[in-house]
Design a protein around this motif. Structure first.
Motif, PDB file in Angstrom:
ATOM      1  N   LEU A  55     -26.656  14.570 -42.414  1.00  0.00           N
ATOM      2  CA  LEU A  55     -26.348  13.369 -41.268  1.00  0.00           C
ATOM      3  C   LEU A  55     -27.456  13.091 -40.706  1.00  0.00           C
ATOM      4  O   LEU A  55     -27.814  13.793 -39.594  1.00  0.00           O
ATOM      5  CB  LEU A  55     -25.206  13.894 -40.405  1.00  0.00           C
ATOM      6  CG  LEU A  55     -23.827  14.151 -40.902  1.00  0.00           C
ATOM      7  CD1 LEU A  55     -22.826  14.438 -40.204  1.00  0.00           C
ATOM      8  CD2 LEU A  55     -23.500  12.989 -42.082  1.00  0.00           C
ATOM      9  N   THR A  82     -20.099  14.281 -32.914  1.00  0.00           N
ATOM     10  CA  THR A  82     -21.024  14.144 -31.932  1.00  0.00           C
ATOM     11  C   THR A  82     -21.945  15.045 -31.564  1.00  0.00           C
ATOM     12  O   THR A  82     -21.525  16.027 -31.512  1.00  0.00           O
ATOM     13  CB  THR A  82     -20.171  13.341 -30.788  1.00  0.00           C
ATOM     14  OG1 THR A  82     -19.368  12.262 -31.085  1.00  0.00           O
ATOM     15  CG2 THR A  82     -21.153  12.936 -29.657  1.00  0.00           C
ATOM     16  N   LEU A 122     -25.550  10.956 -29.799  1.00  0.00           N
ATOM     17  CA  LEU A 122     -25.578  10.423 -31.064  1.00  0.00           C
ATOM     18  C   LEU A 122     -24.090  10.865 -31.795  1.00  0.00           C
ATOM     19  O   LEU A 122     -23.608  11.861 -31.728  1.00  0.00           O
ATOM     20  CB  LEU A 122     -26.882  11.028 -31.906  1.00  0.00           C
ATOM     21  CG  LEU A 122     -28.039  10.488 -31.531  1.00  0.00           C
ATOM     22  CD1 LEU A 122     -29.182  11.385 -32.273  1.00  0.00           C
ATOM     23  CD2 LEU A 122     -28.407   9.230 -31.500  1.00  0.00           C
ATOM     24  N   SER A 123     -23.769   9.919 -32.898  1.00  0.00           N
ATOM     25  CA  SER A 123     -22.495  10.336 -33.470  1.00  0.00           C
ATOM     26  C   SER A 123     -22.446   9.660 -34.788  1.00  0.00           C
ATOM     27  O   SER A 123     -23.217   8.878 -35.309  1.00  0.00           O
ATOM     28  CB  SER A 123     -21.172   9.710 -32.910  1.00  0.00           C
ATOM     29  OG  SER A 123     -21.176   8.375 -32.909  1.00  0.00           O
ATOM     30  N   TRP A 124     -21.583  10.340 -35.988  1.00  0.00           N
ATOM     31  CA  TRP A 124     -21.394   9.961 -37.422  1.00  0.00           C
ATOM     32  C   TRP A 124     -20.187   9.869 -37.644  1.00  0.00           C
ATOM     33  O   TRP A 124     -19.383  10.948 -37.162  1.00  0.00           O
ATOM     34  CB  TRP A 124     -22.419  11.093 -38.219  1.00  0.00           C
ATOM     35  CG  TRP A 124     -23.653  11.156 -37.885  1.00  0.00           C
ATOM     36  CD1 TRP A 124     -24.671  10.558 -38.737  1.00  0.00           C
ATOM     37  CD2 TRP A 124     -24.470  11.924 -37.054  1.00  0.00           C
ATOM     38  NE1 TRP A 124     -25.911  10.992 -38.282  1.00  0.00           N
ATOM     39  CE2 TRP A 124     -25.849  11.913 -37.294  1.00  0.00           C
ATOM     40  CE3 TRP A 124     -23.964  12.889 -36.227  1.00  0.00           C
ATOM     41  CZ2 TRP A 124     -26.568  12.758 -36.610  1.00  0.00           C
ATOM     42  CZ3 TRP A 124     -24.763  13.510 -35.502  1.00  0.00           C
ATOM     43  CH2 TRP A 124     -26.225  13.507 -35.682  1.00  0.00           C
ATOM     44  N   ALA A 178     -27.334   7.493 -37.370  1.00  0.00           N
ATOM     45  CA  ALA A 178     -26.223   7.932 -36.406  1.00  0.00           C
ATOM     46  C   ALA A 178     -26.312   6.575 -35.474  1.00  0.00           C
ATOM     47  O   ALA A 178     -27.073   5.867 -35.303  1.00  0.00           O
ATOM     48  CB  ALA A 178     -26.771   9.124 -35.444  1.00  0.00           C
TER      49      ALA A 178
END
Length: 643
Positions: free
Chosen positions: A516, A622, A550-552, A521
């Protein structure tokens, strides 16, 4: 990049008028729209006396000549979009030296040897430029090698920062005929050879940097000029601190830059002009040059480093990183420029040529994100292509001979990055670029919602069908036990209509690492800063700011426990004692204490613990940072299945 944070309302309102075909990260987003998306999280820079003139230049462009040019932009870019792969050639007087001056190796790019060693203009002219006599130059041989590599266009440095023209210019005597007394015309020979083989051709021209001209920015060792390494007259903002110097620069622009560009257009009718380092000039001067070029030829393609400022780009597409290893998703049309080793010009002391698989996979990953690769080579001063470069071109060509259709004419994939690789799209065809072959013979394609009517290996001329089965929004493809091509095996999927898919990372256990990247992200907050994508520089900064994250969006192919590893480094001199990363998925929280690394390029891998991730539903992972206000480079998370 030349970022000037001036009168943002002017930039944004004008660019919105020009969003003719923009939808999300669509193929036909205008450069203005794309530039504004890329700039949206960046902090504005200092403004000054240039701001009103910059604003006037924006208005003149976006309500006049640039707006008019957008009406034919799609036609101009049609060949460029289809090509996906081109050759950049850095070749000039500096090639004679091969990265060495007075028996001393030159640190950095070989084509910058004049600046790095502060070689006086007269010395460079007599001991370097005068010796550029490439008798072994064979444009036809060059082009044959490029075409065999699968390249569809070539761009050569007609005049680099040293100011030396490699064509017999009538505008300025500092050229290959009048200084080196070389009577052939290298540009004419390349143009004729390229067009005979069906390649498009164009020229790099350094419009903002010229170390030979006494009026141009850059040379601060002979002429005491702005925009050089000494940061004279206010450094990067020299035109704000000393606006009176712009009149001097105008003498260079009006006496050399614009006339030579018009000469190149009139003589050779290039398909593309490639500019560089625009920030050495105020934006309004950048815009003036591009306006003159556009007036001389409405059909020539102009790259994204000609004239740009905060939220505005007056080129036809965007240029991203030099020498990238990882690629940040970029809206609209864009191009990355890797090079075979660590220099652009020929450097006989730089043996660090990257392997062929590196470029094959980079080409596939770039095409998956809707971009082009302009791969650079640096020929020798005698006109021959350096043997390691020739070997790289030949190696790529072997792969492209089989798999070229999965690159040429493709568009951005609607699918997320996969554990096994990536994908490209052309109409009703999805090409799977499998770089990590599944250990169990089962390739799971995440997020594909189209119905598949046919599946086969692109290398299989008989097109023997591969067995497939739908698994929800995923597709299972039964593949041979061993990869036909260990670098990148391409599988063709024919669908019952335009390829459709949904984003969201599918985590797997048998098809390679679940990476990731910070580049991939979603960012939440403001002021994020992105690395340039080079080796150990594909980071994101900004998590040190309160409220930023940041998030995926991820899901797992099966219920599985994953170990979460955080990869990061700390900028030189920083020591974020007490700081920590916080990784969350729903109510589950993991933490990683941050330890200082020896340098920014020393990537540390730290285990945060494990998450139990069920199959099916997409979930957000996150990451935030607590306990430190110092920047930390966040590269990626890697999720490793726990047996």
């Amino acid at each position: 990049m030349a970022v000037r944070g001036f009168i943002r309302s002017v930039c944004c309102s004008s660019a919105m008028v020009l969003a003719l075909h923009a939808v999300g990260y669509g193929q036909h987003m205008t450069p203005d729209e794309a530039q504004r998306q890329l700039d949206s999280g960046n902090e504005p820079m200092k403004v000054g006396d240039a701001a009103p003139k910059d604003a006037a230049a924006v208005k003149d462009a976006t309500s006049g000549w640039y707006a008019a040019s957008l009406k034919t932009r799609d036609q101009r870019l049609e060949w460029w979009r289809e090509a996906r792969f081109g050759c950049f050639v850095h070749w000039g007087a500096y090639s004679v030296l091969g990265g060495e001056w007075k028996d001393r190796p030159n640190p950095g790019y070989a084509e910058h040897i004049m600046r790095v060693n502060r070689i006086p203009v007269e010395t460079y002219k007599n001991e370097v430029a005068a010796k550029f006599h490439p008798d072994a130059y064979d444009a036809k041989s060059w082009v044959r090698q490029m075409k065999a590599a699968g390249m569809r266009y070539v761009i050569i440095t007609s005049k680099h920062h040293d100011g030396f023209a490699i064509w017999p210019s009538e505008v300025n005597k500092y050229n290959i005929r009048d200084v080196a007394h070389f009577q052939r015309d290298p540009l004419k020979e390349l143009v004729n050879a390229a067009r005979a083989e069906g390649l498009h051709v164009g020229f790099y021209y350094s419009h903002a940097f010229d170390w030979e001209d006494p009026n141009a920015p850059g040379n601060d060792w002979d002429y005491t000029n702005p925009a050089g390494d000494k940061a004279l007259f206010g450094g990067i903002n020299w035109y704000n601190a000393h606006p009176e110097l712009v009149a001097k620069v105008d003498k260079y622009i009006d006496g050399k830059a614009i006339p030579q560009l018009k000469e190149l257009i009139a003589r050779y009718h290039p398909d593309i002009l490639w500019f560089d380092t625009p920030s050495k000039l105020p934006f309004y001067e950048q815009a003036r040059i591009v306006k003159a070029v556009r007036g001389a030829d409405p059909n020539v393609v102009i790259n994204g480093r000609a004239a740009r400022t905060k939220g505005v780009n007056l080129g036809d597409y965007l240029d991203t990183a030099d020498r990238p290893e990882e690629l940040r998703p970029t809206p609209g049309d864009w191009e990355a420029i890797p090079t075979t080793n660590e220099s652009y010009g020929y450097d006989k002391l730089d043996p660090v040529h990257k392997p062929v698989p590196y470029f094959i996979q980079l080409l596939a990953k770039t095409s998956a994100k809707g971009g082009n690769i302009l791969l650079n080579i640096g020929p020798k001063g005698d006109g021959t292509i350096d043997p390691p470069d020739a070997e790289i071109l030949a190696g790529i060509g072997k792969w492209m001979a089989v798999n070229g259709e999965s690159i040429h004419g493709t568009e951005r994939t609607p699918l997320d990055r996969q554990a096994w690789g990536d994908s490209t799209v052309k109409g009703n065809t999805l090409y799977l670029h499998v770089m990590n072959w599944p250990s169990d013979g089962k390739l799971l394609v995440g997020g594909l919602t189209s119905k598949v009517t046919q599946a086969y290996l692109l290398s299989d001329t008989a097109k023997h069908p591969l067995k497939t089965a739908a698994e929800g929004n995923d597709l299972l493809v039964h593949v041979p036990a061993t990869a036909p091509d260990s670098v990148d095996t391409v599988i063709v999927l024919k669908t019952d209509g335009p390829v459709r898919g949904q984003m969201g990372r599918l985590l797997q256990a048998t098809s390679g690492p679940n990476r990731l990247l910070g580049f991939d992200a979603a960012s939440h907050g403001t002021g994020f800063v992105y690395g340039d994508g080079k080796t150990a520089q594909y980071y994101v900064d900004g998590l040190e700011k309160a409220g930023n994250s940041l998030s995926w969006n991820v899901r797992s192919d099966k219920p599985r426990r994953y170990e979460v590893e955080v990869k990061y480094s700390t900028p030189k001199g920083s020591n974020p004692t007490g700081g920590k990363f916080v990784v969350k998925m729903g109510d589950h929280v993991l933490t990683v204490p941050i330890e200082a690394t020896a340098n920014p390029k020393q990537i540390k891998t730290a285990s945060a613990g494990t998450f139990e991730i069920p199959s099916g539903t997409l979930r957000d992972i996150t990451i935030t940072m607590e306990g430190s206000t110092e920047a930390v480079h966040l590269f990626e998370l890697e999720l490793r299945p726990v047996q």
